[in-house]
Enzyme design. Structure first.
Site, PDB file in Angstrom:
ATOM      1  N   HIS A   1       0.880  -1.261  -0.033  1.00  0.00           N
ATOM      2  CA  HIS A   1       0.043  -0.206  -0.196  1.00  0.00           C
ATOM      3  C   HIS A   1       0.945   1.318  -0.075  1.00  0.00           C
ATOM      4  O   HIS A   1       0.272   2.543  -0.110  1.00  0.00           O
ATOM      5  CB  HIS A   1      -0.892  -0.011   1.186  1.00  0.00           C
ATOM      6  CG  HIS A   1      -0.191   0.364   2.454  1.00  0.00           C
ATOM      7  ND1 HIS A   1       0.623  -0.610   3.122  1.00  0.00           N
ATOM      8  CD2 HIS A   1       0.003   1.374   3.271  1.00  0.00           C
ATOM      9  CE1 HIS A   1       1.182  -0.209   4.201  1.00  0.00           C
ATOM     10  NE2 HIS A   1       0.768   1.131   4.373  1.00  0.00           N
TER      11      HIS A   1
HETATM   12  C1  UD1 Z   1      -1.684   5.197   6.201  1.00  0.00           C
HETATM   13  C2  UD1 Z   1      -0.650   5.778   7.013  1.00  0.00           C
HETATM   14  C3  UD1 Z   1       0.533   4.423   6.750  1.00  0.00           C
HETATM   15  C4  UD1 Z   1       0.002   3.193   7.205  1.00  0.00           C
HETATM   16  C5  UD1 Z   1      -1.389   2.878   6.454  1.00  0.00           C
HETATM   17  C6  UD1 Z   1      -1.829   1.667   6.493  1.00  0.00           C
HETATM   18  C7  UD1 Z   1       0.004   8.040   6.765  1.00  0.00           C
HETATM   19  C8  UD1 Z   1       1.045   9.087   6.246  1.00  0.00           C
HETATM   20  N1  UD1 Z   1       0.186   6.876   6.266  1.00  0.00           N
HETATM   21  O1  UD1 Z   1      -1.823   5.068   4.996  1.00  0.00           O
HETATM   22  O2  UD1 Z   1       1.696   4.741   7.696  1.00  0.00           O
HETATM   23  O3  UD1 Z   1       1.137   2.138   7.052  1.00  0.00           O
HETATM   24  O4  UD1 Z   1      -2.422   4.010   7.011  1.00  0.00           O
HETATM   25  O5  UD1 Z   1      -3.111   1.463   6.311  1.00  0.00           O
HETATM   26  O6  UD1 Z   1      -0.590   8.282   7.937  1.00  0.00           O
HETATM   27  N2  UD1 Z   1      -8.989   5.133   2.285  1.00  0.00           N
HETATM   28  C9  UD1 Z   1     -10.244   4.268   2.176  1.00  0.00           C
HETATM   29  N3  UD1 Z   1     -10.983   3.915   3.458  1.00  0.00           N
HETATM   30  C10 UD1 Z   1     -10.228   4.104   4.715  1.00  0.00           C
HETATM   31  C11 UD1 Z   1      -9.123   4.848   4.688  1.00  0.00           C
HETATM   32  C12 UD1 Z   1      -8.562   5.246   3.518  1.00  0.00           C
HETATM   33  O7  UD1 Z   1     -10.908   3.977   1.017  1.00  0.00           O
HETATM   34  O8  UD1 Z   1     -10.651   3.682   5.518  1.00  0.00           O
HETATM   35  C13 UD1 Z   1      -8.330   5.359   0.932  1.00  0.00           C
HETATM   36  C14 UD1 Z   1      -8.651   6.752   0.761  1.00  0.00           C
HETATM   37  O9  UD1 Z   1      -8.950   6.897  -0.727  1.00  0.00           O
HETATM   38  C15 UD1 Z   1      -7.381   7.529   0.979  1.00  0.00           C
HETATM   39  C16 UD1 Z   1      -6.357   6.328   0.935  1.00  0.00           C
HETATM   40  O10 UD1 Z   1      -6.997   5.166   1.008  1.00  0.00           O
HETATM   41  O11 UD1 Z   1      -7.001   8.646   0.338  1.00  0.00           O
HETATM   42  C17 UD1 Z   1      -5.062   6.459   1.835  1.00  0.00           C
HETATM   43  O12 UD1 Z   1      -5.493   6.630   3.196  1.00  0.00           O
HETATM   44  P1  UD1 Z   1      -4.465   7.508   4.007  1.00  0.00           P
HETATM   45  O13 UD1 Z   1      -5.156   7.265   5.620  1.00  0.00           O
HETATM   46  O14 UD1 Z   1      -4.194   8.882   3.543  1.00  0.00           O
HETATM   47  O15 UD1 Z   1      -3.191   6.755   3.970  1.00  0.00           O
HETATM   48  P2  UD1 Z   1      -2.696   5.142   3.899  1.00  0.00           P
HETATM   49  O16 UD1 Z   1      -2.174   4.852   2.693  1.00  0.00           O
HETATM   50  O17 UD1 Z   1      -4.047   4.369   4.291  1.00  0.00           O
END
Ligand code: UD1
Length: 370
Positions: free
Chosen positions: A212
């Protein structure tokens, strides 16, 4: 002692669960001492049922006392949303401590708010460094640790990093790896999971893949190269690949097609016990997750980490982890497939008792500064 414990994203949930349990035990046994008043704050950084709710249910985490519903956005917008929603809570409750875990945006955002309000901060999983500032998590780690008052480190290398950065010795405490507390408590349930049967795989008869990180999934050429290796691997060994929403979105953006059936088994994210079960029974794990590097080390399952570096070097020096890249991946996979004995050792203080040491350290720091 009044504290706010922060959880925001998936890898935080298995870290707060044992801390909450340990506080409950302390409060039940507290006779002469004051109980710890701990409120749980969910920032809402992760919000999908499969990214959040399932972990609360499985790990027996109580309903958060406060939910900030910050949601997804760019780094600045997400960090700002968490900060502006957390600040009034701190002003209202005036806790003695804000306790943050891990290295996600929620960790740094709440740390910044608490510091400016003069509230003491404890960071669980302090001192880890990848020395790679292109990783958003590295920025979160650096900012959090430079501000936090109590730095609770998982391994000696983390303590060393903090000393090198000039953190005074009395602020650094080696408590061990909090992730392993949840793992040790959860193994019996993981072993009862039906996920292998459900996915049609057997012990040591598949590779478990999770990816991811932006560095692997946000670039079309890199993601295509990785998917090609996985497709090729799956012709010899089934691949079980629960997919993070970010990765699924990128595959769709780039028009990379993946058949939903066949030996490359792409699926929705799995819950905690299914993930542990898939890890413990895999021939090997291919990942870019921090947590899986640690879980494979504890379970002595070979792990290939698709990253140029790791903030968890003890998984390389003591554990079963090895770094790889898309070009080297086929060779590294062939090497692992030829191997048959369990790999590595369990690092010291990865013993399932870290949460008790966290609570002990908090109480000691609290009474020292009263
Ligand atoms: C975040 C953490 C990362 C961790 C990861 C575990 C930061 C900078 N990154 O990254 O360290 O390893 O979580 O998953 O804090 N989304 C959904 N549903 C959700 C959450 C996110 O669809 O419940 C999608 C959204 O489109 C979002 C993308 O995933 O924009 C990324 O989510 P985000 O929380 O920004 O970062 P992660 O890649 O999950």
């Amino acid at each position: 002692m009044r504290m706010l414990l922060i959880a925001g994203a998936r890898p935080n949930f298995m870290k707060v669960a044992p801390i909450l349990r340990s506080i409950e035990t302390f409060n039940r046994q507290a006779k002469d001492s004051q109980p710890i008043e701990c409120r749980l704050v969910h920032t809402g950084q992760h919000y999908d049922a499969q990214m959040s709710d399932v972990f609360f249910q499985e790990l027996g985490i109580r309903e958060p006392d406060f939910h900030l519903a910050a949601g997804s956005a760019s780094h600045a917008v997400q960090t700002a949303a968490i900060m502006t929603r957390f600040e009034p809570l701190c002003l209202d409750l005036r806790p003695d401590w804000v306790v943050v875990v891990g290295d996600v945006n929620s960790t740094m955002a709440c740390t910044l708010v608490a510091a400016k309000l003069g509230i003491r901060i404890a960071h669980v999983e302090a001192g880890l460094r990848s020395f790679d500032r292109t990783m958003p998590e590295e920025i979160n780690r650096l900012v959090t640790d430079v501000i936090a008052d109590l730095l609770l480190a998982p391994s000696p290398d983390a303590c060393e990093n903090l000393r090198r950065e000039g953190v005074p010795e009395h602020r650094i405490i080696l408590v061990g790896n909090i992730m392993i507390d949840s793992l040790v408590a959860g193994l019996p349930r993981a072993r009862a999971s039906g996920i292998l049967r459900e996915k049609g795989v057997s012990k040591a008869g598949y590779a478990y893949v999770t990816l991811h990180r932006p560095s692997n999934v946000d670039d079309q050429t890199t993601l295509s190269a990785i998917m090609r290796v996985l497709k090729c691997l799956s012709e010899n060994l089934p691949v079980v690949f629960p997919m993070h929403p970010r990765t699924r979105q990128r595959l769709s953006d780039f028009g990379i097609l993946c058949a939903p059936t066949g030996p490359l088994k792409i699926m929705e994210p799995v819950g905690y016990y299914d993930s542990l079960c898939l890890t413990e029974n895999a021939k090997f794990v291919l990942t870019d997750s921090g947590g899986l590097q640690e879980e494979t080390t504890y379970l002595r399952i070979p792990c290939l980490t698709l990253r140029p570096n790791t903030e968890r070097p003890v998984t390389l020096t003591v554990g079963s982890n090895r770094l790889t890249n898309p070009a080297k991946l086929p060779e590294d996979i062939a090497h692992i497939l030829a191997q048959h004995s369990p790999m590595g050792q369990i690092p010291p203080l990865w013993d399932g008792k870290t949460a008790d040491r966290v609570v002990e350290a908090l109480l000691a720091a609290h009474s020292a500064q009263k």
